[in-house]
Design an enzyme around this catalytic site. Structure first.
Site, PDB file in Angstrom:
ATOM      1  N   TYR A  19      12.374  -7.283   4.575  1.00  0.00           N
ATOM      2  CA  TYR A  19      12.422  -8.412   3.650  1.00  0.00           C
ATOM      3  C   TYR A  19      13.686  -8.338   2.815  1.00  0.00           C
ATOM      4  O   TYR A  19      14.183  -7.268   2.492  1.00  0.00           O
ATOM      5  CB  TYR A  19      11.154  -8.521   2.797  1.00  0.00           C
ATOM      6  CG  TYR A  19      11.011  -7.616   1.603  1.00  0.00           C
ATOM      7  CD1 TYR A  19      11.337  -8.073   0.324  1.00  0.00           C
ATOM      8  CD2 TYR A  19      10.475  -6.332   1.725  1.00  0.00           C
ATOM      9  CE1 TYR A  19      11.151  -7.272  -0.794  1.00  0.00           C
ATOM     10  CE2 TYR A  19      10.279  -5.532   0.617  1.00  0.00           C
ATOM     11  CZ  TYR A  19      10.627  -6.002  -0.642  1.00  0.00           C
ATOM     12  OH  TYR A  19      10.442  -5.208  -1.743  1.00  0.00           O
ATOM     13  N   ASP A  28       1.462  -3.395  -7.483  1.00  0.00           N
ATOM     14  CA  ASP A  28       1.104  -2.166  -6.763  1.00  0.00           C
ATOM     15  C   ASP A  28       1.063  -0.972  -7.712  1.00  0.00           C
ATOM     16  O   ASP A  28       0.194  -0.104  -7.594  1.00  0.00           O
ATOM     17  CB  ASP A  28       2.110  -1.898  -5.645  1.00  0.00           C
ATOM     18  CG  ASP A  28       2.257  -3.078  -4.700  1.00  0.00           C
ATOM     19  OD1 ASP A  28       1.238  -3.745  -4.427  1.00  0.00           O
ATOM     20  OD2 ASP A  28       3.377  -3.345  -4.254  1.00  0.00           O
ATOM     21  N   THR A  63      -4.391  -8.346 -13.525  1.00  0.00           N
ATOM     22  CA  THR A  63      -3.237  -8.249 -14.415  1.00  0.00           C
ATOM     23  C   THR A  63      -3.019  -9.620 -15.046  1.00  0.00           C
ATOM     24  O   THR A  63      -3.364 -10.651 -14.466  1.00  0.00           O
ATOM     25  CB  THR A  63      -1.969  -7.832 -13.654  1.00  0.00           C
ATOM     26  OG1 THR A  63      -1.777  -8.734 -12.547  1.00  0.00           O
ATOM     27  CG2 THR A  63      -2.100  -6.409 -13.131  1.00  0.00           C
ATOM     28  N   GLU A  72       0.817  -1.219   0.000  1.00  0.00           N
ATOM     29  CA  GLU A  72       0.000   0.000   0.000  1.00  0.00           C
ATOM     30  C   GLU A  72       0.848   1.265   0.000  1.00  0.00           C
ATOM     31  O   GLU A  72       0.422   2.311  -0.510  1.00  0.00           O
ATOM     32  CB  GLU A  72      -0.939  -0.014   1.203  1.00  0.00           C
ATOM     33  CG  GLU A  72      -1.931  -1.168   1.198  1.00  0.00           C
ATOM     34  CD  GLU A  72      -1.418  -2.445   1.845  1.00  0.00           C
ATOM     35  OE1 GLU A  72      -2.253  -3.327   2.127  1.00  0.00           O
ATOM     36  OE2 GLU A  72      -0.207  -2.566   2.079  1.00  0.00           O
ATOM     37  N   TYR A  85      11.239 -13.183   4.271  1.00  0.00           N
ATOM     38  CA  TYR A  85      10.626 -12.222   5.180  1.00  0.00           C
ATOM     39  C   TYR A  85      11.207 -12.321   6.587  1.00  0.00           C
ATOM     40  O   TYR A  85      11.486 -13.406   7.087  1.00  0.00           O
ATOM     41  CB  TYR A  85       9.118 -12.460   5.286  1.00  0.00           C
ATOM     42  CG  TYR A  85       8.317 -12.065   4.079  1.00  0.00           C
ATOM     43  CD1 TYR A  85       8.377 -10.776   3.568  1.00  0.00           C
ATOM     44  CD2 TYR A  85       7.470 -12.982   3.459  1.00  0.00           C
ATOM     45  CE1 TYR A  85       7.620 -10.408   2.467  1.00  0.00           C
ATOM     46  CE2 TYR A  85       6.709 -12.626   2.365  1.00  0.00           C
ATOM     47  CZ  TYR A  85       6.792 -11.338   1.867  1.00  0.00           C
ATOM     48  OH  TYR A  85       6.047 -10.979   0.783  1.00  0.00           O
ATOM     49  N   ASN A 113      -3.736 -10.013  -3.361  1.00  0.00           N
ATOM     50  CA  ASN A 113      -2.344 -10.227  -2.928  1.00  0.00           C
ATOM     51  C   ASN A 113      -2.163 -11.361  -1.930  1.00  0.00           C
ATOM     52  O   ASN A 113      -1.774 -11.134  -0.786  1.00  0.00           O
ATOM     53  CB  ASN A 113      -1.804  -8.933  -2.300  1.00  0.00           C
ATOM     54  CG  ASN A 113      -0.972  -8.124  -3.285  1.00  0.00           C
ATOM     55  OD1 ASN A 113      -0.607  -8.603  -4.348  1.00  0.00           O
ATOM     56  ND2 ASN A 113      -0.671  -6.891  -2.925  1.00  0.00           N
TER      57      ASN A 113
END
Length: 341
Positions: A90, A282, A242, A37, A105, A168
């Site tokens: 990450y 994003d 997408t 975001e 991560y 996501n």
């Protein structure tokens, strides 16, 4: 007056191996900041909107560095709460040719994962806002983050704000069963749903037809079938995906499909030589939000989103640092890459 748009989620410290080095080769890491975001907020700030990012970061120099990074690109950080123990991290190893990129991560117990609605005045945050965007990553961070996300969505709807989600799915954060339980509930607040074929299946339980992205093949009829099911079940205004045709880690075909309940529209396709694909989705979401707020129709909005995200694949880092004019030049036909003098 610039439209106010709000996104909420986690911004992380990204440590990337230099060039195309493997983790086992690297003796240093390149530092940038990014996260779903936050990346969308930067895109929208670049396009001239009043972009606000909502999160929580620790009161230490790393938390401040993340805030500074957002401010550098014009994102308003007034709604970032202070506190908690750490910034999520990450690690990225960039792939090439047939070797895929890898992400590791280190984000457990980050500040935003432990935040609560007491950290935010959501009615003030959404006052005069035109749009709110979140992703499936945020409620996956923790039980408290899932509750926080729903509190934000309720406030957005109280303030008549249009809501978009990028589904996501992240298998390292939660299971498909938990994702379906949480996300199916949150869909009641969503107007625009974005997600690829894996997201639709793992998060909401919809599977397209005979599509196998690992073979670089697309079966649009399969998507049309699940888009109709998704719109019927959740009442979305738009369903969008997408379409990535993965020839290799270095070369992808890139386009998108949108459905408004009456018509399907498949965008122009770009063949992209990839510099950095992290943040590609994003950048698409940011371009779509801009397009739906600024363009005359949803087809123009989709073409802007695809052009913007095609350009992002050529830019290192999480953020899509392009302007409206640069995107417009591309979608109007100039994909030559010639030097601009």
């Amino acid at each position: 007056m610039a439209k106010k748009v709000v996104t909420m989620g986690e911004i992380m410290l990204r440590l990337s191996t230099p060039g195309y080095q493997r983790f086992t080769q690297a003796e240093s890491f390149d530092v940038v900041y990014g996260g779903g975001e936050a990346n969308v907020a930067v895109s929208l700030a670049n396009y001239g909107f009043d972009a606000h990012f909502v999160s929580k970061l620790p009161e230490n120099p790393i938390g401040q560095s993340a805030i500074n990074h957002l401010r550098r690109f014009g994102v308003n950080t007034d709604y970032i709460a202070k506190g908690g123990e750490r910034v999520g991290i990450y690690y990225l190893e960039t792939g090439a040719s047939m070797r895929p990129s890898k992400v590791v991560y280190d984000r457990a117990n980050s500040s935003i994962a432990e935040a609560s609605s007491k950290d935010f005045d959501f009615d003030a945050i959404f006052k005069d806002a035109a749009w709110f965007h979140f992703s499936g990553i945020t409620p996956a961070l923790s039980e408290t983050a899932a509750v926080l996300t729903e509190e934000a969505l309720k406030a957005a709807k109280r303030n008549n704000v249009t809501v978009s989600v990028d589904l996501n799915y992240r298998k390292k954060l939660w299971t498909p069963e938990r994702a379906k339980e949480v996300m199916s509930n949150l869909m009641q607040y969503v107007d625009v749903c974005i997600g690829n074929e894996e997201d639709a299946e793992k998060v909401l339980g919809f599977k397209p037809g005979e599509t196998d992205v690992t073979k670089g093949e697309l079966q649009l009829e399969g998507y049309k079938d699940i888009f109709k099911q998704m719109k019927e079940q959740f009442g979305f205004k738009y369903v969008v995906t997408t379409l990535r045709e993965s020839y290799s880690a270095s070369d992808n075909g890139w386009s998108a499909l949108i459905y408004n309940g009456e018509e399907f529209y498949h965008s122009k396709k770009y063949d992209v030589r990839i510099v950095d694909r992290v943040g590609g989705g994003d950048s698409f979401a940011g371009g779509l939000i801009y397009g739906l707020l600024a363009k005359d129709d949803f087809k123009q909005a989709l073409e802007f989103a695809v052009g913007a995200s095609a350009l992002k694949h050529t830019i290192n880092g999480d953020f899509n640092l392009v302007t409206v004019d640069e995107v417009e030049t591309l979608i109007q036909g100039d994909a030559s890459g010639r030097v601009q003098r």
